[in-house]
Design a protein around this motif. Structure first.
Motif, mmCIF file in Angstrom:
data_model
loop_
_atom_site.group_PDB
_atom_site.id
_atom_site.type_symbol
_atom_site.label_atom_id
_atom_site.label_comp_id
_atom_site.label_asym_id
_atom_site.label_seq_id
_atom_site.Cartn_x
_atom_site.Cartn_y
_atom_site.Cartn_z
ATOM 1 N N PRO A 1 58.000 24.834 27.180
ATOM 2 C CA PRO A 1 58.750 24.933 25.923
ATOM 3 C C PRO A 1 58.234 26.058 25.030
ATOM 4 N N VAL A 2 59.134 26.611 24.281
ATOM 5 C CA VAL A 2 58.791 27.639 23.296
ATOM 6 C C VAL A 2 59.302 27.151 21.960
ATOM 7 N N LYS A 3 58.415 27.097 21.007
ATOM 8 C CA LYS A 3 58.841 26.682 19.678
ATOM 9 C C LYS A 3 58.975 27.940 18.839
ATOM 10 N N ALA A 4 60.148 28.139 18.284
ATOM 11 C CA ALA A 4 60.415 29.385 17.578
ATOM 12 C C ALA A 4 60.438 29.141 16.078
ATOM 13 N N GLU A 5 59.842 30.049 15.345
ATOM 14 C CA GLU A 5 59.872 29.991 13.876
ATOM 15 C C GLU A 5 60.283 31.366 13.368
ATOM 16 N N GLY A 6 61.075 31.371 12.324
ATOM 17 C CA GLY A 6 61.386 32.622 11.647
ATOM 18 C C GLY A 6 62.193 33.597 12.460
ATOM 19 N N ILE A 7 63.012 33.057 13.343
ATOM 20 C CA ILE A 7 63.842 33.961 14.162
ATOM 21 C C ILE A 7 64.825 34.685 13.240
ATOM 22 N N PRO A 8 64.832 36.019 13.257
ATOM 23 C CA PRO A 8 65.765 36.736 12.384
ATOM 24 C C PRO A 8 67.192 36.544 12.869
ATOM 25 N N THR B 1 55.389 25.216 11.283
ATOM 26 C CA THR B 1 55.722 24.203 10.291
ATOM 27 C C THR B 1 56.352 22.970 10.933
ATOM 28 N N THR B 2 56.817 23.065 12.186
ATOM 29 C CA THR B 2 57.377 21.885 12.824
ATOM 30 C C THR B 2 56.571 21.570 14.078
ATOM 31 N N THR B 3 56.465 20.313 14.368
ATOM 32 C CA THR B 3 55.761 19.920 15.587
ATOM 33 C C THR B 3 56.671 19.048 16.442
ATOM 34 N N ALA B 4 57.973 19.185 16.242
ATOM 35 C CA ALA B 4 58.918 18.343 16.973
ATOM 36 C C ALA B 4 58.730 18.513 18.465
ATOM 37 N N PRO B 5 58.826 17.428 19.252
ATOM 38 C CA PRO B 5 58.595 17.520 20.678
ATOM 39 C C PRO B 5 59.767 18.129 21.449
ATOM 40 N N ALA B 6 60.848 18.451 20.742
ATOM 41 C CA ALA B 6 62.007 19.018 21.439
ATOM 42 C C ALA B 6 61.578 20.280 22.163
ATOM 43 N N PRO B 7 62.183 20.572 23.325
ATOM 44 C CA PRO B 7 61.772 21.729 24.096
ATOM 45 C C PRO B 7 61.786 23.003 23.268
ATOM 46 N N THR B 8 62.728 23.156 22.402
ATOM 47 C CA THR B 8 62.882 24.401 21.686
ATOM 48 C C THR B 8 63.397 24.117 20.295
ATOM 49 N N THR B 9 62.861 24.762 19.311
ATOM 50 C CA THR B 9 63.483 24.664 17.995
ATOM 51 C C THR B 9 63.820 26.056 17.538
ATOM 52 N N ILE B 10 64.893 26.168 16.826
ATOM 53 C CA ILE B 10 65.369 27.460 16.377
ATOM 54 C C ILE B 10 65.472 27.433 14.867
ATOM 55 N N ALA B 11 64.879 28.388 14.232
ATOM 56 C CA ALA B 11 65.141 28.546 12.815
ATOM 57 C C ALA B 11 66.092 29.715 12.706
ATOM 58 N N SER B 12 67.237 29.519 12.126
ATOM 59 C CA SER B 12 68.216 30.591 12.132
ATOM 60 C C SER B 12 67.964 31.582 11.007
#
Ligand code: AHR
Length: 886
Positions: free
Chosen positions: A561-568, A712-723
């Motif tokens: 999994p890749v957790k993404a933050e601040g994706i432009p 800032t998030t530790t959700a176990p979901a495979p991927t999180t996207i900040a839009s």
């Protein structure tokens, strides 16, 4: 293609729409990708990356099939009227009619010859026409005969042997000789020629070889067959083969096979596509008519508007698979043809079900104990072929009658009963059975591909049915996709790969296009945006080809999994609808990503796509690993403009570049070029103790000496996207900002004399590292800070909350190659504070002495950046501290 109609005008609309480009909006803070390297969301199927093929765009005839003669069996004009299913017996052979008044297509008379199609002198039932060549005007001074210009040219290469064969018979009194030759189209150059004689009143096969001498490869050539003796003869199955891949008789073209091999495909979906269905039942891919000696294959009218000789038949498909170490994904005709004719489930469908079972047996059956296995052996291939997937039909969502559910069930039951090990693929959702896989097709423009590139992240996983994306393409660019297409593809491939627990097979389509004649009647292209282009002589991979290659060459065996933050985000203007109107712009991610790990080697593969028109710095954090090697590899496909592309004239304008990268670690930054597809390969060691170095580092940061702000998030979901970009915490906010210390050149953290932890080398772009563990350093309580360095780097960046900081740069001249002032001079810039012509020797007062430069800075853009410019020798640095100020 899951659009409601197959009309070309709609396709043209899609392609036009695809040329729109979004405006860039840069992110304010650096995006972060956190690779959770010790977690695996799925095993990555070794069958994942494959190919899809069918006869379209002159894929076989004039493509991968080695034959150089166009219309070798004179059936290009055959009248193959569609037969309705109720009047059609699948076990019966229906010969085609030939309009003998037409001149033979793609052949021209030479000298005073007269050419005619003749159905009264057939070679056999399958090839029920021949070319009558009246050469009564022939003489030594003016030989008469025929010439064939191939598929937009006949390639002639130096020092190459061509195998010529043909069937001929003659009217009484004529025995030859015949001269066969390869000549330039203007008739000025003969590259090679040979004579054959011994023609008689019965059909006889003649074979000879033509070997060329030195010279340049050319394609504007013809094959000629002439005689200087007056007489009449008939010809059939006139064939010229160049050397083929693995020297297989009746084989494939080596340059195109070489390109395919570069994709490391695991499977070949065959024989279509629409090609498996045909426009009518009697125009389907009738596999039994595509096996055996080529001169006994009747050929058929294919749905893409030209005649198929079926020289590349079922066995050749399987050998093509064998040559590239892939296996067939076999699509069987399922009782539905493209123009809507169908046979409902029940007894009427049974012959087609049996045909499919026999086809499976032909590929997989034992040569000694099964009828069709024995037939395969007789045809020249004793060993059986591997087969795991069988697809029932193609795009049966076009069958609006709802008959597919029943047809699928009948095929499914019969196949599972006889071959329980096979996975059965449906082409549209079914209720009657639980399909093992469903084949989904996506032909989209770039914006649409990017917009759907998280589609599978949220698809339910409760259904047993897996996904085969059996046809997809970003349809931007013609004849082959441009960089915009490649970016859309890469975004989409990130989605498929990231969701490889659900998507188990994928293949781009169409695979091939002959680029010789892109428009006009008789054109070589029926469908735009194809992966690989070629003419008679050479071939090339599109930018999309290189994306496929990058992905297929670089992956592990598990998805992490890749957790993404601040994706432009970037602004997209969706394509105008068919009824006009002004679509509203929308914002979509500017970065796409996926990561896999090779469990045996520990290599982590991170793929990141930057679709924006600007370089994009990205922070990569790795969790769950004990260590990350400092050195890794980056493979990058980038372009200056999304319109850039490859072509037959400029085949490698865009191609991936592999570079060694250093300065990697559990946290580091890289700047992705604009319009780029990037693969990073890191060596990692997993933390088996349960407390990873990354976690430890994060913990110590929190109280003492942190790196980048934790996610800032530790959700176990495979991927999180900040839009939208993650905002940096405001200065003075509740959480105190801890200091950061980076030990340049060291792969492990160190502690200084005050007990502060200095993180291992990270945050640098470019350069190399060096350790000198034994040197003595003056002017410091912690000589270890100066016993390793990074040199020749371009920059350093570190994300921080906006606010005030002091940046402390540590230097010492420790290189034995520098022996005095002026021998290493460079400039550096810290957040706009320029230090020009900096000379460590001068500043420190000699070698092996610590020197510290302290720079107060104000950060307003979420990152501290230091750039380095060489003047004399390379820049070097030993350490950097970032100390927040009240
Ligand atoms: O890939 C081109 C065509 O698109 C295929 O033949 C068909 O399955 C789809 O409609």
């Amino acid at each position: 293609m899951n659009i409601p109609t197959r009309s070309l005008s709609l396709l043209a609309w899609i392609v036009l729409a695809a040329t729109a480009r979004p405006d860039l909006q840069a992110a304010d803070a650096m995006p972060t990708l956190e690779i959770q390297a010790d977690r695996a969301t799925a095993k990555f199927s070794p069958m994942f990356y494959g190919l899809m093929t069918e006869e379209i765009n002159f894929s076989y005839e004039g493509g991968i099939y080695g034959e150089l003669i166009r219309n070798r069996s004179f059936k290009a004009d055959a009248i193959n009227a569609g037969i309705k299913p109720n009047a059609y017996n699948p076990a019966k052979y229906y010969p085609v009619q030939i309009a003998v008044s037409n001149p033979p297509k793609f052949w021209r008379a030479v000298g005073g010859a007269v050419l005619m199609l003749d159905t009264n002198t057939p070679l056999n039932e399958a090839l029920n026409v021949s070319l009558k060549l009246d050469a009564s005007a022939a003489s030594k001074q003016s030989p008469a005969g025929v010439a064939n210009g191939g598929y937009w040219g006949i390639p002639v290469k130096p020092r190459t042997t061509y195998r010529v064969s043909f069937y001929a018979k003659a009217a009484p009194g004529f025995t030859g000789p015949l001269t066969v030759s390869l000549e330039s189209a203007d008739g000025k150059t003969s590259f090679a020629s040979a004579k054959v004689s011994g023609l008689g009143g019965e059909w006889k096969k003649f074979q000879t070889k033509l070997t060329t001498q030195r010279g340049q490869p050319t394609k504007d050539n013809v094959f000629k067959l002439t005689t200087a003796m007056p007489g009449t003869l008939w010809l059939q199955q006139v064939s010229v083969f160049p050397p083929t891949y693995h020297n297989r008789p009746n084989g494939t073209r080596p340059d195109i096979m070489g390109l395919l091999a570069g994709l490391r495909p695991a499977f070949l979906r065959l024989p279509g596509g629409n090609y498996v269905e045909g426009n009518f039942f009697n125009q389907r891919f009738n596999w039994k008519e595509t096996i055996g000696p080529v001169e006994q294959r009747p050929g058929h009218a294919s749905c893409w508007g030209y005649w198929s000789t079926d020289g590349l038949g079922l066995l050749e498909y399987a050998e093509w698979c064998e040559d590239l170490k892939m296996e067939p994904v076999l699509a069987v005709f399922a009782g539905y043809a493209l123009r809507g004719d169908r046979v409902e489930a029940g007894p009427g469908l049974e012959p087609y079900v049996q045909e499919a079972l026999e086809e499976i047996e032909y590929l997989t059956g034992d040569a000694a104990t099964t009828k069709w296995g024995a037939r395969r052996a007789k045809d020249g291939h004793r060993a059986s072929f591997p087969l795991h997937y069988v697809e029932i039909g193609n795009e049966d969502f076009f069958d609006r009658s709802g008959s597919y559910d029943g047809r699928f069930a009948q095929f499914y039951d019969a196949i599972k009963a006889k071959y329980p090990q096979l996975q059965v693929i449906a082409t549209t959702p079914v209720k009657s059975r639980v399909a093992d896989l469903i084949d989904e097709h996506y032909y989209r423009n770039q914006q649409e591909m990017e917009a759907q590139s998280h589609m599978y992240d949220t698809r339910g996983r409760t259904n047993h049915t897996k996904v085969f994306v059996g046809e997809w393409a970003t349809r931007v660019g013609s004849p082959t996709p441009n960089m915009a297409g490649a970016l859309g593809d890469a975004a989409w491939m990130c989605c498929m790969e990231r969701d490889a627990d659900l998507v188990v097979l994928e293949c781009f389509a169409p695979l091939f296009v002959n680029v010789s004649q892109l428009t006009g009647s008789g054109r070589s292209m029926q469908w735009e945006s194809d992966l690989i282009g070629y003419n008679a002589l050479t071939s090339y991979g599109s930018p999309s080809y290189y994306v496929e290659k990058l992905f297929a060459e670089n992956h592990g065996d598990v998805i992490v999994p890749v957790k993404a933050e601040g994706i432009p985000t970037v602004e997209q203007v969706p394509p105008a609808g068919r009824r006009g109107g002004t679509p509203q712009p929308r914002r979509v991610p500017g970065l796409y990503y996926t990561a896999t790990r090779d469990t045996a080697k520990g290599t982590v593969y991170l793929k990141v796509v930057n679709v924006a028109d600007a370089p994009q710095p990205v922070r990569v954090n790795m969790t769950g690993v004990a260590s990350v090697g400092r050195d890794g590899e980056a493979v990058v496909l980038a372009a200056d403009s999304p319109l850039e592309t490859n072509s037959i004239e400029d085949p490698l304008k865009l191609a991936p570049v592999t570079t060694k990268v250093s300065g990697l670690g559990i946290s580091f930054t890289r700047t992705l070029p604009k319009f780029s597809v990037n693969v990073f390969k890191f060596k990692t060691r997993l933390d088996r103790s349960g407390a990873s170095a990354a976690a430890a580092a994060t913990a110590s940061q929190a109280e003492n000496n942190p790196g980048p702000p934790p996610p800032t998030t530790t959700a176990p979901a495979p991927t999180t996207i900040a839009s939208t970009p993650t905002p940096a915490p405001a200065p003075g906010a509740a959480r105190p900002v801890p200091p950061v210390r980076i030990k340049a050149g060291k792969s492990e953290p160190i502690k200084d004399a005050e007990g502060n932890v200095w993180l291992a080398d990270q945050g640098f772009e470019g350069g190399q590292t060096l350790e000198r563990p034994d040197i003595q350093i003056a002017n410091t309580k912690t000589p270890d800070i100066y016993r390793a360095e990074r040199y020749s780097m371009d920059s350093f960046s570190w994300p921080v909350p906006n606010g005030k900081y002091v940046v402390i740069l540590h230097f010492a001249e420790t290189y034995e190659g520098i022996n005095g002032p002026g021998e290493r001079v460079f400039s550096f810039n810290v957040q706009g504070h320029e230090y020009k012509d900096f000379d460590v020797w001068v500043k420190a007062g000699g070698p092996l002495k610590a020197y510290v430069e302290t720079v107060p800075v104000a950060v307003t853009n979420g990152v501290i950046k230091v750039t380095f410019t060489p003047n004399v020798e390379n820049p070097q640095i030993n350490g950097i501290e970032i100390l927040p100020q009240p």
